[in-house]
Design an enzyme around this catalytic site. Structure first.
Site, PDB file in Angstrom:
ATOM      1  N   GLY A  45      40.207 -31.394  21.967  1.00  0.00           N
ATOM      2  CA  GLY A  45      41.389 -30.710  21.436  1.00  0.00           C
ATOM      3  C   GLY A  45      41.251 -29.212  21.250  1.00  0.00           C
ATOM      4  N   GLU A 100      38.039 -26.015  15.382  1.00  0.00           N
ATOM      5  CA  GLU A 100      38.766 -27.287  15.507  1.00  0.00           C
ATOM      6  C   GLU A 100      40.247 -27.016  15.736  1.00  0.00           C
ATOM      7  OE1 GLU A 100      38.584 -30.223  16.057  1.00  0.00           O
ATOM      8  OE2 GLU A 100      37.088 -31.336  14.917  1.00  0.00           O
ATOM      9  N   ASP A 101      40.872 -27.892  16.477  1.00  0.00           N
ATOM     10  CA  ASP A 101      42.320 -27.763  16.646  1.00  0.00           C
ATOM     11  C   ASP A 101      43.048 -28.242  15.395  1.00  0.00           C
ATOM     12  OD1 ASP A 101      41.322 -30.279  17.231  1.00  0.00           O
ATOM     13  OD2 ASP A 101      42.889 -30.766  18.670  1.00  0.00           O
ATOM     14  N   ASP A 104      42.349 -33.168   9.789  1.00  0.00           N
ATOM     15  CA  ASP A 104      43.223 -34.253   9.325  1.00  0.00           C
ATOM     16  C   ASP A 104      42.566 -34.893   8.101  1.00  0.00           C
ATOM     17  OD1 ASP A 104      44.957 -36.370   9.084  1.00  0.00           O
ATOM     18  OD2 ASP A 104      44.901 -36.965  11.165  1.00  0.00           O
ATOM     19  N   VAL A 154      51.871 -34.415  15.725  1.00  0.00           N
ATOM     20  CA  VAL A 154      52.191 -33.247  16.541  1.00  0.00           C
ATOM     21  C   VAL A 154      51.341 -33.225  17.811  1.00  0.00           C
ATOM     22  CG1 VAL A 154      53.106 -31.742  14.737  1.00  0.00           C
ATOM     23  CG2 VAL A 154      50.627 -31.882  15.064  1.00  0.00           C
ATOM     24  N   ASP A 160      46.888 -33.959  21.764  1.00  0.00           N
ATOM     25  CA  ASP A 160      47.413 -34.871  22.775  1.00  0.00           C
ATOM     26  C   ASP A 160      48.117 -36.091  22.182  1.00  0.00           C
ATOM     27  OD1 ASP A 160      44.927 -36.083  21.821  1.00  0.00           O
ATOM     28  OD2 ASP A 160      45.184 -37.499  23.471  1.00  0.00           O
ATOM     29  N   ARG A 166      48.479 -31.699  25.976  1.00  0.00           N
ATOM     30  CA  ARG A 166      47.549 -30.675  25.494  1.00  0.00           C
ATOM     31  C   ARG A 166      47.921 -29.304  26.037  1.00  0.00           C
ATOM     32  NH1 ARG A 166      43.003 -33.338  23.200  1.00  0.00           N
ATOM     33  NH2 ARG A 166      42.353 -35.254  24.219  1.00  0.00           N
TER      34      ARG A 166
END
Ligand code: PRP
Length: 181
Positions: A45, A100-101, A104, A154, A160, A166
């Site tokens: 990601g 990091e993308d 969470d 999202v 993705d 992506r």
């Protein structure tokens, strides 16, 4: 089907993202100055974000990547993470910035931080493009955050759904019918 027609609405526009990446890059450049900073992209990601962020930083940048995977979706919450691809080089004595993308639950980063800290870097910080509000199950001290976003699924800018989307230059929410396919 056209990629964009699968999106119900945009959460962060391409302009929002690029402006924020420039701000993050300026802040990181100020903080590290002339010290080389090793950006560690967490595949897959973060690949898009790291590529943009690296170009927004004026300090000397070095790049490395890790690929990790949780042991199946049912055990994601266990925080057991498997290293699929390790770093190519040692990080001992280096200034490491994990990219990091999305943050969470925080379980992936908790594992990664513990693992990387044991390799004795000179410093170890995190930059996350997105952080999901109210989802963190473990406290993660993230020095740089692009955007705080609501807890909805999202895609885009590295994120993705079933490996697609992506490459969207913005972040958006998928139309519900896409999940039904
Ligand atoms: C995503 C993201 C983080 C992780 C965050 O990766 O890139 O690595 O989940 O989740 P957590 O805070 O709950 O641990 P994913 O497993 O979807 O893999 P990908 O980067 O290859 O899409």
């Amino acid at each position: 089907m056209d990629l964009h027609s699968s999106i119900s609405h945009t959460v962060l526009s391409e302009d929002d993202i690029q402006a924020r990446v420039r701000e993050l890059g300026a802040q990181i450049s100020e903080d590290y100055g002339d010290e080389p900073v090793l950006l560690i992209g967490v595949l897959r990601g973060a690949a898009i974000f790291v590529a943009d962020l690296a170009r927004a930083i004026s300090s000397p940048v070095e790049l490395d990547f890790m690929a990790v995977s949780s042991y199946g979706s049912s055990t994601k919450s266990s925080g057991v993470v498997r290293i699929l691809k390790d770093l190519d080089e040692t990080i001992e004595g280096r200034h490491v910035l994990v990219c990091e993308d999305i943050l969470d639950t925080g379980l992936t980063l908790k594992y990664l931080l513990k693992n990387l800290a044991s390799r004795r870097p000179a410093s170890l910080e995190i930059v996350a493009m997105l952080s999901k509000e109210g989802k963190q199950r473990v406290p993660i001290s993230c020095k740089y955050v692009g955007f705080h976003v609501a807890d909805e699924f999202v895609v885009g800018y590295g994120l993705d759904y079933a490996e697609r989307y992506r490459n969207l230059p913005y972040v958006g929410v998928l139309k519900p019918e896409i999940y039904a396919d």
